[in-house]
Design a protein around this motif. Structure first.
Motif, mmCIF file in Angstrom:
data_model
loop_
_atom_site.group_PDB
_atom_site.id
_atom_site.type_symbol
_atom_site.label_atom_id
_atom_site.label_comp_id
_atom_site.label_asym_id
_atom_site.label_seq_id
_atom_site.Cartn_x
_atom_site.Cartn_y
_atom_site.Cartn_z
ATOM 1 N N GLY A 1 58.045 48.573 27.093
ATOM 2 C CA GLY A 1 57.099 47.821 27.918
ATOM 3 C C GLY A 1 57.309 48.072 29.402
ATOM 4 N N LEU A 2 58.556 48.101 29.836
ATOM 5 C CA LEU A 2 58.851 48.387 31.241
ATOM 6 C C LEU A 2 58.401 49.789 31.629
ATOM 7 C CD1 LEU A 2 62.397 46.778 31.594
ATOM 8 C CD2 LEU A 2 60.311 46.043 32.756
ATOM 9 N N ALA A 3 58.689 50.763 30.787
ATOM 10 C CA ALA A 3 58.290 52.143 31.075
ATOM 11 C C ALA A 3 56.774 52.269 31.142
ATOM 12 C CB ALA A 3 58.869 53.094 30.018
ATOM 13 N N LEU A 4 56.095 51.697 30.181
ATOM 14 C CA LEU A 4 54.640 51.815 30.111
ATOM 15 C C LEU A 4 53.954 51.098 31.269
ATOM 16 C CD1 LEU A 4 52.107 52.756 28.649
ATOM 17 C CD2 LEU A 4 52.291 50.729 27.190
ATOM 18 N N THR A 5 54.325 49.845 31.544
ATOM 19 C CA THR A 5 53.658 49.106 32.613
ATOM 20 C C THR A 5 53.946 49.708 33.984
ATOM 21 O OG1 THR A 5 55.459 47.478 32.737
ATOM 22 C CG2 THR A 5 53.565 46.924 31.343
ATOM 23 N N THR A 6 55.172 50.177 34.193
ATOM 24 C CA THR A 6 55.529 50.776 35.483
ATOM 25 C C THR A 6 54.756 52.070 35.708
ATOM 26 O OG1 THR A 6 57.725 49.786 35.417
ATOM 27 C CG2 THR A 6 57.433 51.686 36.874
ATOM 28 N N CYS A 7 54.723 52.925 34.707
ATOM 29 C CA CYS A 7 54.039 54.208 34.843
ATOM 30 C C CYS A 7 52.532 54.020 34.993
ATOM 31 C CB CYS A 7 54.355 55.082 33.633
ATOM 32 S SG CYS A 7 53.703 56.756 33.750
ATOM 33 N N LEU A 8 51.941 53.173 34.166
ATOM 34 C CA LEU A 8 50.489 52.980 34.223
ATOM 35 C C LEU A 8 50.082 52.356 35.557
ATOM 36 C CD1 LEU A 8 47.779 53.306 32.824
ATOM 37 C CD2 LEU A 8 48.177 51.104 31.694
ATOM 38 N N ASN A 9 50.828 51.369 36.034
ATOM 39 C CA ASN A 9 50.465 50.752 37.307
ATOM 40 C C ASN A 9 50.691 51.717 38.472
ATOM 41 O OD1 ASN A 9 49.304 48.631 38.731
ATOM 42 N ND2 ASN A 9 51.286 47.772 39.265
ATOM 43 N N ALA A 10 51.729 52.528 38.411
ATOM 44 C CA ALA A 10 51.943 53.534 39.458
ATOM 45 C C ALA A 10 50.780 54.531 39.486
ATOM 46 C CB ALA A 10 53.263 54.256 39.238
ATOM 47 N N ARG B 1 47.817 45.131 38.709
ATOM 48 C CA ARG B 1 48.866 44.591 37.845
ATOM 49 C C ARG B 1 48.631 45.109 36.430
ATOM 50 N NH1 ARG B 1 47.840 39.261 38.250
ATOM 51 N NH2 ARG B 1 49.213 39.076 40.041
ATOM 52 N N VAL B 2 49.732 45.441 35.755
ATOM 53 C CA VAL B 2 49.665 45.822 34.349
ATOM 54 C C VAL B 2 50.681 44.967 33.596
ATOM 55 C CG1 VAL B 2 49.974 47.656 32.651
ATOM 56 C CG2 VAL B 2 48.956 48.178 34.885
ATOM 57 N N THR B 3 50.212 44.320 32.551
ATOM 58 C CA THR B 3 51.047 43.474 31.705
ATOM 59 C C THR B 3 50.945 44.007 30.280
ATOM 60 O OG1 THR B 3 50.561 41.566 33.098
ATOM 61 C CG2 THR B 3 51.393 41.101 30.876
ATOM 62 N N ALA B 4 52.072 44.058 29.591
ATOM 63 C CA ALA B 4 52.050 44.503 28.193
ATOM 64 C C ALA B 4 52.776 43.483 27.331
ATOM 65 C CB ALA B 4 52.697 45.870 28.043
ATOM 66 N N LYS B 5 52.184 43.191 26.194
ATOM 67 C CA LYS B 5 52.844 42.371 25.180
ATOM 68 C C LYS B 5 53.207 43.330 24.052
ATOM 69 C CE LYS B 5 50.524 38.157 26.383
ATOM 70 N NZ LYS B 5 51.393 37.031 26.487
ATOM 71 N N ILE B 6 54.505 43.436 23.798
ATOM 72 C CA ILE B 6 55.013 44.351 22.779
ATOM 73 C C ILE B 6 55.510 43.515 21.608
ATOM 74 C CG2 ILE B 6 56.551 46.306 22.327
ATOM 75 C CD1 ILE B 6 54.854 46.735 24.867
ATOM 76 N N GLN B 7 54.926 43.717 20.453
ATOM 77 C CA GLN B 7 55.332 42.972 19.268
ATOM 78 C C GLN B 7 55.973 43.923 18.267
ATOM 79 O OE1 GLN B 7 51.494 41.537 18.081
ATOM 80 N NE2 GLN B 7 51.577 39.760 19.446
ATOM 81 N N ILE C 1 47.912 45.838 26.115
ATOM 82 C CA ILE C 1 48.055 46.077 27.547
ATOM 83 C C ILE C 1 46.869 45.451 28.271
ATOM 84 C CG2 ILE C 1 48.321 47.823 29.359
ATOM 85 C CD1 ILE C 1 48.948 49.806 26.988
ATOM 86 N N LEU C 2 47.178 44.695 29.319
ATOM 87 C CA LEU C 2 46.154 44.096 30.177
ATOM 88 C C LEU C 2 46.348 44.658 31.585
ATOM 89 C CD1 LEU C 2 46.525 40.390 29.012
ATOM 90 C CD2 LEU C 2 44.852 42.079 28.220
ATOM 91 N N THR D 1 51.380 58.086 23.911
ATOM 92 C CA THR D 1 50.870 57.179 22.882
ATOM 93 C C THR D 1 49.350 57.232 22.733
ATOM 94 O OG1 THR D 1 50.720 55.371 24.476
ATOM 95 C CG2 THR D 1 52.793 55.587 23.255
ATOM 96 N N GLN D 2 48.690 58.188 23.372
ATOM 97 C CA GLN D 2 47.227 58.244 23.311
ATOM 98 C C GLN D 2 46.746 58.318 21.872
ATOM 99 O OE1 GLN D 2 45.977 61.340 26.010
ATOM 100 N NE2 GLN D 2 46.020 59.935 27.741
ATOM 101 N N ASN D 3 45.691 57.575 21.614
ATOM 102 C CA ASN D 3 45.061 57.487 20.295
ATOM 103 C C ASN D 3 45.910 56.758 19.261
ATOM 104 O OD1 ASN D 3 42.781 58.947 21.245
ATOM 105 N ND2 ASN D 3 43.932 60.845 20.978
ATOM 106 N N ALA D 4 46.951 56.061 19.698
ATOM 107 C CA ALA D 4 47.750 55.273 18.758
ATOM 108 C C ALA D 4 46.933 54.067 18.311
ATOM 109 C CB ALA D 4 49.050 54.820 19.409
ATOM 110 N N SER D 5 46.872 53.829 17.033
ATOM 111 C CA SER D 5 46.069 52.724 16.510
ATOM 112 C C SER D 5 46.706 51.360 16.767
ATOM 113 C CB SER D 5 45.847 52.908 15.011
ATOM 114 O OG SER D 5 47.092 52.856 14.327
ATOM 115 N N THR D 6 47.946 51.336 17.192
ATOM 116 C CA THR D 6 48.636 50.067 17.410
ATOM 117 C C THR D 6 48.702 49.689 18.890
ATOM 118 O OG1 THR D 6 50.798 51.160 17.503
ATOM 119 C CG2 THR D 6 50.039 50.360 15.341
#
Length: 140
Positions: free
Chosen positions: A49-58, A74-80, A96-97, A125-130
């Motif tokens: 979540g940290l890697a994804l939100t940091t990279c996407l927001n950058a 702002r990018v927020t991710a909920k990882i379940q 991801i929001l 993770t492109q095209n990941a169904s989850t």
């Protein structure tokens, strides 16, 4: 000339019960614990979540800058962590929001979608169904 801009070597010898670290002096070292255990430390879900939100927001911020804009984003991710339907194995469900202050939602969404195609972590993770990505209004 080397064909990469950055390289990190990361180690984990303990799974989710110990320490993981980035090789080098004064680099990141974190205690790792299972997300299902009541122990201190972080886990793969949080690190992803940290890697994804940091990279996407950058990437969003870079696209804003390229357009001469200084809007906050702002990018927020909920990882379940979820169990596979078969009962064997696990997977991440990721919501991801993303939001950009002061832009109409459709314009913000176009920029977020563009960033998703350019962000190196999101490319993994492109095209990941989850994984879902939604642009939402910016709230302070």
């Amino acid at each position: 000339m080397e064909d990469y801009l950055f390289e990190a070597t990361v180690h984990n010898e303990d799974g989710v019960d110990g320490v993981a670290y980035v090789e080098g002096e004064e680099k990141l070292s974190v205690s790792i614990s299972s997300p299902t255990a009541d122990k201190p430390g972080t886990n793969p879900e949080e690190l992803f979540g940290l890697a994804l939100t940091t990279c996407l927001n950058a990437t969003i911020k870079s696209l804003l800058k390229a357009r001469g804009l200084t809007n906050h984003s702002r990018v927020t991710a909920k990882i379940q962590l979820r169990r596979e339907e078969s009962g064997v194995g696990f997977f991440f469900q990721v919501h991801i929001l993303a939001s950009i202050e002061g832009l109409e939602l459709d314009r913000a969404d176009a920029l977020v979608q563009s960033a998703d195609k350019r962000c190196p972590v999101a490319k993994l993770t492109q095209n990941a169904s989850t994984i879902t990505l939604e642009t939402v209004p910016y709230e302070k």
